[in-house]
Design an enzyme around this catalytic site. Structure first.
Site, PDB file in Angstrom:
ATOM      1  N   GLY A  12       0.836  -1.201   0.000  1.00  0.00           N
ATOM      2  CA  GLY A  12       0.000   0.000   0.000  1.00  0.00           C
ATOM      3  C   GLY A  12       0.869   1.249   0.000  1.00  0.00           C
ATOM      4  O   GLY A  12       2.031   1.239  -0.450  1.00  0.00           O
ATOM      5  N   PHE A 115      -5.858  -7.169   7.615  1.00  0.00           N
ATOM      6  CA  PHE A 115      -5.578  -8.245   6.661  1.00  0.00           C
ATOM      7  C   PHE A 115      -4.462  -9.184   7.109  1.00  0.00           C
ATOM      8  O   PHE A 115      -4.139 -10.146   6.421  1.00  0.00           O
ATOM      9  CB  PHE A 115      -5.211  -7.661   5.286  1.00  0.00           C
ATOM     10  CG  PHE A 115      -6.249  -6.715   4.749  1.00  0.00           C
ATOM     11  CD1 PHE A 115      -7.584  -7.090   4.672  1.00  0.00           C
ATOM     12  CD2 PHE A 115      -5.899  -5.439   4.333  1.00  0.00           C
ATOM     13  CE1 PHE A 115      -8.550  -6.217   4.181  1.00  0.00           C
ATOM     14  CE2 PHE A 115      -6.852  -4.554   3.841  1.00  0.00           C
ATOM     15  CZ  PHE A 115      -8.183  -4.943   3.773  1.00  0.00           C
ATOM     16  N   LYS A 138       0.577  -0.550  12.113  1.00  0.00           N
ATOM     17  CA  LYS A 138       0.115   0.251  13.252  1.00  0.00           C
ATOM     18  C   LYS A 138      -1.290  -0.210  13.631  1.00  0.00           C
ATOM     19  O   LYS A 138      -2.274   0.195  13.022  1.00  0.00           O
ATOM     20  CB  LYS A 138       0.164   1.743  12.911  1.00  0.00           C
ATOM     21  CG  LYS A 138       1.618   2.235  12.787  1.00  0.00           C
ATOM     22  CD  LYS A 138       1.746   3.703  12.495  1.00  0.00           C
ATOM     23  CE  LYS A 138       3.220   4.129  12.497  1.00  0.00           C
ATOM     24  NZ  LYS A 138       3.415   5.531  12.083  1.00  0.00           N
ATOM     25  N   ALA A 171       3.653   8.462   4.870  1.00  0.00           N
ATOM     26  CA  ALA A 171       4.327   7.736   3.791  1.00  0.00           C
ATOM     27  C   ALA A 171       4.725   8.637   2.625  1.00  0.00           C
ATOM     28  O   ALA A 171       5.851   8.550   2.123  1.00  0.00           O
ATOM     29  CB  ALA A 171       3.431   6.599   3.310  1.00  0.00           C
ATOM     30  N   LYS A 273      -1.901   5.993  18.690  1.00  0.00           N
ATOM     31  CA  LYS A 273      -1.991   7.389  18.205  1.00  0.00           C
ATOM     32  C   LYS A 273      -3.062   7.546  17.138  1.00  0.00           C
ATOM     33  O   LYS A 273      -3.553   8.655  16.906  1.00  0.00           O
ATOM     34  CB  LYS A 273      -0.630   7.902  17.731  1.00  0.00           C
ATOM     35  CG  LYS A 273      -0.032   7.176  16.525  1.00  0.00           C
ATOM     36  CD  LYS A 273      -0.521   7.660  15.182  1.00  0.00           C
ATOM     37  CE  LYS A 273      -0.043   6.784  14.050  1.00  0.00           C
ATOM     38  NZ  LYS A 273      -0.683   7.101  12.758  1.00  0.00           N
ATOM     39  N   ARG A 344      -3.983  10.529   7.712  1.00  0.00           N
ATOM     40  CA  ARG A 344      -5.271  10.213   7.080  1.00  0.00           C
ATOM     41  C   ARG A 344      -6.396  10.119   8.109  1.00  0.00           C
ATOM     42  O   ARG A 344      -7.520  10.560   7.857  1.00  0.00           O
ATOM     43  CB  ARG A 344      -5.150   8.888   6.305  1.00  0.00           C
ATOM     44  CG  ARG A 344      -4.115   8.943   5.212  1.00  0.00           C
ATOM     45  CD  ARG A 344      -3.805   7.586   4.643  1.00  0.00           C
ATOM     46  NE  ARG A 344      -3.255   6.673   5.663  1.00  0.00           N
ATOM     47  CZ  ARG A 344      -2.832   5.450   5.422  1.00  0.00           C
ATOM     48  NH1 ARG A 344      -2.881   4.961   4.189  1.00  0.00           N
ATOM     49  NH2 ARG A 344      -2.346   4.693   6.386  1.00  0.00           N
ATOM     50  N   GLN A 373      -6.745   3.128   9.910  1.00  0.00           N
ATOM     51  CA  GLN A 373      -6.485   2.129  10.951  1.00  0.00           C
ATOM     52  C   GLN A 373      -7.115   2.533  12.285  1.00  0.00           C
ATOM     53  O   GLN A 373      -7.331   1.715  13.155  1.00  0.00           O
ATOM     54  CB  GLN A 373      -4.970   1.944  11.136  1.00  0.00           C
ATOM     55  CG  GLN A 373      -4.261   1.532   9.871  1.00  0.00           C
ATOM     56  CD  GLN A 373      -4.456   0.076   9.531  1.00  0.00           C
ATOM     57  OE1 GLN A 373      -3.686  -0.783   9.900  1.00  0.00           O
ATOM     58  NE2 GLN A 373      -5.548  -0.200   8.824  1.00  0.00           N
TER      59      GLN A 373
END
Ligand code: NAD
Ligand code: 13P
Length: 424
Positions: A12, A115, A138, A171, A273, A344, A373
């Site tokens: 990803g 996943f 994470k 990222a 976080k 995000r 996440q």
């Protein structure tokens, strides 16, 4: 002697970035690593958008959807999850997970945490028994057994040792080689000379014994405490896999690695976080400004430390979580800051409140297949806290869960995290 073969399991936004970092490094350390980096891709069809710099109306690759692996290997770019960033040609996108990990001694796990369970099932029986892992995930593995670190649950499932990499690492910034720091936790247990490797075991050497992984079993509630597992030693013709080798694998001039042994602290900072970043997004979405966000971050880092101290420090055998990991390392306070600024989870939570649209819809609309996440982690952590009867002791984590559930409104955050009057 032999050289280490590296496979990045996942591709990803962050998985592809780490594959780029690792490929640059293995190219510079040809004495230690094989030059090619396999990257396992969860295969899908992707139609190049007409605004892609690779779009060519006359080319077959642009006319109709193509396999993502073919596009990555053709353009040396992950056109869907990391568009615009060239990756070394030595990164090989591979849709076949068994083939991707074949003979790899270093497995870098980097995929959305939901996943990982299924992926480990597919890996079972396909990896060399003396492989070592690094989890860049994470999130937390919450199940009936309790709350486990992904490094631990991956290690358990595959019977390997697995460390963790986590830091203030958006990222796209790392991919553009903008400076950042990260924390790598790698703490394999010492050799256990009482358990010699059975003769004939792949990788066995008469001078090596298996490693006792018992100490890796955290004594957190419901964990696999006490369950013995034995680690296959790395054959002696490979370069050692220690902190120095890990640094060579991940450190770049634009990506500074600090090594530690606190696997729990590193993993928990990255997972928790994401819940705090949602709270920061909620108050920002209300238009409340930087003071409100700072208050949420202050409470958030304290709940991170408290979570670690409460659930990951009472093992007589594993290294207890260190407060300093949260306060001094990139994986702690620095990740909290960057995630609450431009991550995000933060951005989607802000839009969700500002536009009054469920966050799952914002995630689909904004992220082009990338995954939040924080939402699932907020639910998973809440289920664990409920089971432990400790929801009230983590008011911010609990507030985020209740807001996602529609049981509280973002406007209630100040009341929900208000401190009790101190005794005179
Ligand atoms: P991502 O958010 O880009 O998710 C997309 C990936 O999920 C794609 O590779 C896709 O193929 C894969 N996927 C979708 N369905 C799948 C399935 N059924 N099985 C397996 N894979 C599937 O992922 P990411 O950004 O690389 O995040 C990986 C981990 O790294 C996460 O835990 C994240 O928190 C962490 N992380 C992300 C960033 C970041 O800025 N993106 C930074 C640091 C850490
Ligand atoms: P997000 O998943 O919220 O984008 O956070 C990225 C990250 O982990 C930065 O360190």
């Amino acid at each position: 002697g032999k050289r280490h073969r590296v496979c990045v399991v996942g591709s990803g936004n962050w998985g592809t970035t780490i594959a780029k970092v690792v490929a640059e490094n293995v190219g510079e350390h040809a004495d230690i690593f094989e030059p090619e980096v396999q990257m396992w891709v969860f295969e899908e069809e992707y139609h190049l958008p007409s605004d892609s710099k690779h779009y060519d109306a006359h080319s077959e690759l642009s006319k109709k959807p193509q396999k993502l692996t073919d596009l990555i290997n053709h353009f040396h770019e992950n056109v869907k999850y990391l568009p615009g960033i060239p990756i070394p040609a030595t990164v090989i996108a591979n849709p076949d997970i068994a083939a991707a990990v074949k003979d790899a001694t270093i497995l870098v796990f980097n995929l959305p945490h939901q996943f990982i369970g299924k992926t480990c099932e597919q890996l079972h029986g396909n990896i060399v028994p003396y492989a070592r892992g690094i989890s860049c995930i994470k999130g937390l593995a919450v199940s009936d057994r309790g709350c486990e670190l992904f490094s631990e649950s991956i290690g358990q499932k595959l019977n390997i040792y697995c460390g963790a990499l986590s830091g203030a690492n958006i990222a796209n910034e790392v991919a553009q080689e903008k400076f950042s720091e990260t924390t790598v936790a790698y703490d394999p247990p010492p050799m256990d000379s009482k358990h010699p490797t059975p003769a004939g075991t792949p990788g066995a050497s008469p001078h090596q014994s298996q490693l006792d992984l018992t100490k890796l079993n955290n004594a957190n509630p419901g964990s696999t405490k006490g369950k013995k597992r034995k680690l296959q030693p790395l054959p002696s013709d490979y370069p050692p896999l220690n902190h120095a080798t890990m640094k060579k694998l991940f450190h770049r001039p634009y990506f500074h690695v600090h090594l530690t042994s606190d696997v729990a602290g590193v993993s928990l900072g990255g997972a928790l976080k994401n819940i705090v970043a949602l709270a920061a997004g909620f108050v920002d979405g209300l238009g409340w400004g930087d003071n409100a966000k700072a208050a949420v971050m202050r409470v958030g880092i304290l709940e991170e430390v408290k979570f670690g101290k409460t659930f990951f420090s009472d093992s007589p055998t594993s290294s207890p979580v260190r407060t300093e990991t949260f306060t001094e390392e990139s994986c702690g306070v620095a990740d909290l800051i960057t995630s609450c600024s431009g991550g995000r989870n933060f951005r989607c939570a802000r839009m969700s409140v500002a536009e009054k649209i469920p966050i799952e819809e914002i995630e689909k609309r904004e992220l082009n297949g990338q995954k939040l996440q924080g939402t699932s982690t907020a639910y998973e952590v809440n289920a664990f806290l409920k089971k432990e009867g400790k929801e009230k002791e983590f008011p911010l984590f609990t507030a985020v869960y209740n807001i996602l559930e529609g049981k509280n409104r973002p406007e209630e955050i100040p009341r929900l995290i208000e401190r009790a009057d101190e005794e005179e």
